[in-house]
Write a protein that holds these residues in place. Structure first.
Motif, PDB file in Angstrom:
ATOM      1  N   VAL A  23      14.385  10.823 -22.392  1.00 34.55           N
ATOM      2  CA  VAL A  23      13.581  12.045 -22.485  1.00 34.55           C
ATOM      3  C   VAL A  23      12.109  11.674 -22.409  1.00 34.55           C
ATOM      4  O   VAL A  23      11.685  10.669 -22.977  1.00 34.55           O
ATOM      5  N   ARG A  24      11.378  12.478 -21.659  1.00 33.92           N
ATOM      6  CA  ARG A  24       9.915  12.309 -21.551  1.00 33.92           C
ATOM      7  C   ARG A  24       9.312  13.484 -22.287  1.00 33.92           C
ATOM      8  O   ARG A  24       9.448  14.626 -21.842  1.00 33.92           O
ATOM      9  N   VAL A  25       8.688  13.196 -23.410  1.00 31.40           N
ATOM     10  CA  VAL A  25       8.128  14.305 -24.192  1.00 31.40           C
ATOM     11  C   VAL A  25       6.834  14.790 -23.518  1.00 31.40           C
ATOM     12  O   VAL A  25       6.198  14.033 -22.788  1.00 31.40           O
ATOM     13  N   TRP A 253      13.112  13.677 -31.705  1.00 34.92           N
ATOM     14  CA  TRP A 253      14.190  12.870 -31.094  1.00 34.92           C
ATOM     15  C   TRP A 253      14.412  11.570 -31.867  1.00 34.92           C
ATOM     16  O   TRP A 253      15.533  11.076 -31.938  1.00 34.92           O
ATOM     17  N   ILE A 267      12.934   7.351 -25.420  1.00 38.24           N
ATOM     18  CA  ILE A 267      11.847   8.326 -25.327  1.00 38.24           C
ATOM     19  C   ILE A 267      10.721   7.630 -24.581  1.00 38.24           C
ATOM     20  O   ILE A 267      10.214   6.597 -25.032  1.00 38.24           O
ATOM     21  N   TYR A 429       5.880  22.526 -27.534  1.00 36.63           N
ATOM     22  CA  TYR A 429       6.938  21.850 -26.784  1.00 36.63           C
ATOM     23  C   TYR A 429       7.813  22.908 -26.102  1.00 36.63           C
ATOM     24  O   TYR A 429       8.952  23.140 -26.511  1.00 36.63           O
ATOM     25  N   ASP A 431       9.630  22.949 -23.501  1.00 35.57           N
ATOM     26  CA  ASP A 431      10.931  22.540 -22.959  1.00 35.57           C
ATOM     27  C   ASP A 431      11.884  22.008 -24.029  1.00 35.57           C
ATOM     28  O   ASP A 431      12.933  21.449 -23.691  1.00 35.57           O
ATOM     29  N   PHE A 432      11.535  22.155 -25.277  1.00 32.30           N
ATOM     30  CA  PHE A 432      12.350  21.550 -26.337  1.00 32.30           C
ATOM     31  C   PHE A 432      13.819  21.972 -26.236  1.00 32.30           C
ATOM     32  O   PHE A 432      14.722  21.128 -26.297  1.00 32.30           O
ATOM     33  N   ASP A 434      15.537  23.153 -23.709  1.00 35.59           N
ATOM     34  CA  ASP A 434      16.187  22.619 -22.495  1.00 35.59           C
ATOM     35  C   ASP A 434      16.506  21.136 -22.689  1.00 35.59           C
ATOM     36  O   ASP A 434      17.589  20.669 -22.319  1.00 35.59           O
ATOM     37  N   HIS A 435      15.562  20.406 -23.263  1.00 37.90           N
ATOM     38  CA  HIS A 435      15.799  18.972 -23.492  1.00 37.90           C
ATOM     39  C   HIS A 435      16.963  18.778 -24.460  1.00 37.90           C
ATOM     40  O   HIS A 435      17.815  17.907 -24.256  1.00 37.90           O
ATOM     41  N   ARG A 438      20.200  19.328 -22.667  1.00 38.17           N
ATOM     42  CA  ARG A 438      20.493  18.266 -21.704  1.00 38.17           C
ATOM     43  C   ARG A 438      20.944  16.973 -22.394  1.00 38.17           C
ATOM     44  O   ARG A 438      21.836  16.278 -21.917  1.00 38.17           O
ATOM     45  N   LEU A 439      20.360  16.676 -23.558  1.00 41.03           N
ATOM     46  CA  LEU A 439      20.641  15.390 -24.215  1.00 41.03           C
ATOM     47  C   LEU A 439      21.956  15.422 -24.991  1.00 41.03           C
ATOM     48  O   LEU A 439      22.570  14.386 -25.237  1.00 41.03           O
TER      49      LEU A 439
END
Ligand code: S3P
Length: 441
Positions: A23-25, A253, A267, A429, A431-432, A434-435, A438-439
């Motif tokens: 993940v790219r924060v 994360w 990360i 954040y 996209d939190f 969505d991330h 996905r994770l």
């Protein structure tokens, strides 16, 4: 698994599936505000890569545009361009400047605008920001000759600023706050004579680093860099800024990866400025499986990748000396404390009571709704570990960091939870969710 219910703000959360992957924060919030502000008052063009496209920096950009600064659209992955107007070039805005939910915007604006002679500015914000203390900036600015007025004897927004010629001063700030310090450094740039800001403890130093890169004359001294001297007179020159990922967003994360069985997360591109890495030190003491690799310096800030794996965590004690280095990570550390072995104590954290919400009260109240055993103190929390939490109806109470912290707590609880006002996450954040989806495996 997390998904939206019909009502946009209530999010159903369940499940303990491991978090696996990379993940790219998003970009660091503090650095993003500063890139916009310093770019605006520099001469020439500033470009910014990795700027956080979230509500708080958008508030800063909107205020600056209202004062005649041209800023290209702030969108995901866009390279932002700011056409600087110079130290004295900001125009008097026709409208009230709305800082939204962003304390950093309002406090840094106060320092930026107090010395803009012959111009008048009014700042306001949302219901949360209108309750937050502003005298901590207004008062030292008054010692430099500023005129700042507002509700509650100048402490609460809406605030009015009548720009004046300021004079340099030696100012001891009562709280270790990077927002207060940065406001004073901004005011000092156009004051007559030099200014020294002395902090009770060293707060995050992104302003010092970036102002120096823009060409300001800044000297750092005293023990632990607590004395910051600004000599006015130099104009700022547009720069190419690269914003690292926000360690305060990575923190969700780091804790989730440690707590959720079988998780393994990388990360990427996390800012590792030593004034921000308190969370990593606490997690090391807790026995977390964390490895930092590919460390380098990018545009004046240390950056690296972090690998985190699930493991058993021990309890922790945090006191006031560490708080400035992990002030925004207390909500997620409170969640971690519920699941580690033993009793954890957080003290010297009364600043948490004047954040976007009273984070000590809100975290205690919301985690108790999930069955946690937490005792609240004036300046901290005592949290019993080894808790089995049970899904429940919970609420971010409009606070972005509370929303994301509760999401992790709900994933570790047995049964479903409904998180109200989950949209607050978009403040820092967007996209939190969505991330997370996905994770989760
Ligand atoms: C910030 C400083 C911190 C932090 C906030 C951002 C900044 O506040 O909580 O999220 O960008 O300067 P204080 O400096 O007031 O503690």
């Amino acid at each position: 698994m997390s998904f939206n219910s019909n009502s946009s703000s209530i999010r159903l959360l369940r499940g303990k599936g491991p978090l696996i992957g990379k993940v790219r924060v998003p970009g660091d919030k503090s650095i993003s505000h500063r890139a916009l502000l310093f770019g605006a008052i520099a001469d020439g063009i500033t470009t910014v890569e990795g700027l956080l496209p979230a509500e708080d920096p958008l508030s800063t950009a909107k205020c600056l545009r209202a004062m005649g600064v041209s800023i290209s659209p702030i969108e995901k992955e866009a390279k932002i361009q700011i056409e600087g107007v110079g130290l004295n070039g900001l125009q008097e805005p026709e409208e009230i400047l709305n800082c939204g939910n962003s304390g950093t915007t309002m406090r840094l604006m106060l320092g930026l605008l107090a010395g803009k002679q012959g111009r008048h500015f009014v700042l306001t914000g949302d219901a949360s920001l209108r309750k937050r203390p502003m005298k901590r900036v207004g008062q030292p600015l008054e010692a430099m000759g500023a005129l700042v007025q507002g509700r509650s004897n100048g402490n609460l927004a809406p605030l009015s600023i009548s720009g004046r010629q300021l004079h340099g001063a030696v100012i001891g700030t009562p709280v270790a706050s990077a927002q207060v310090k940065s406001a004073l450094l901004l005011a000092a740039l156009t004051a007559e004579g030099e200014t020294t800001v002395i902090e009770p403890a060293h707060s995050r130093d992104h302003s010092e680093r970036m102002l120096r890169a823009f060409g300001a004359q800044i000297e750092i001294g005293g023990d632990m860099g607590r004395h910051i001297k600004v000599r006015p007179g130099s104009s700022l020159k547009g720069q190419e800024v690269i914003v690292p990922g926000d360690i305060s967003s990575a923190a969700f994360w780091l804790i989730a990866g440690s707590l959720i069985p079988r998780s393994q997360l990388t990360i990427e591109n996390v800012g590792l400025n030593p004034t921000r890495t308190g969370i990593l030190e606490v997690m090391k003491e807790m026995g977390a499986c964390i490895e930092i690799f590919d460390q380098k310096d990018i545009a004046g800030e240390p950056v690296g990748n972090i690998l985190v794996k699930h493991g058993t965590l021990k309890s922790f004690n945090i006191n006031e000396t560490l708080i400035p280095r992990l002030v925004d990570e207390i909500p997620i550390l409170t969640v971690a404390a519920c699941f580690c072995e033993g009793v954890s104590k957080i003290r010297g954290a009364s600043e948490l009571r004047v954040k976007e919400t009273d984070r000590l009260a809100v975290m205690a109240r919301q985690l108790k709704a999930l069955g946690a055993n937490i005792e609240e103190h004036d300046d901290g929390l005592t949290i019993q570990g080894n808790q089995s939490l049970v899904g429940a109806s919970i609420d971010s109470e409009t606070d972005h960091r509370v929303a994301m912290s509760l999401a992790i707590a709900a994933m570790l609880a047995n049964g479903d939870s409904q998180l109200a006002r989950s949209e607050a996450a978009a403040v820092s954040y967007p996209d939190f969710w969505d991330h997370l989806e996905r994770l989760q495996q």
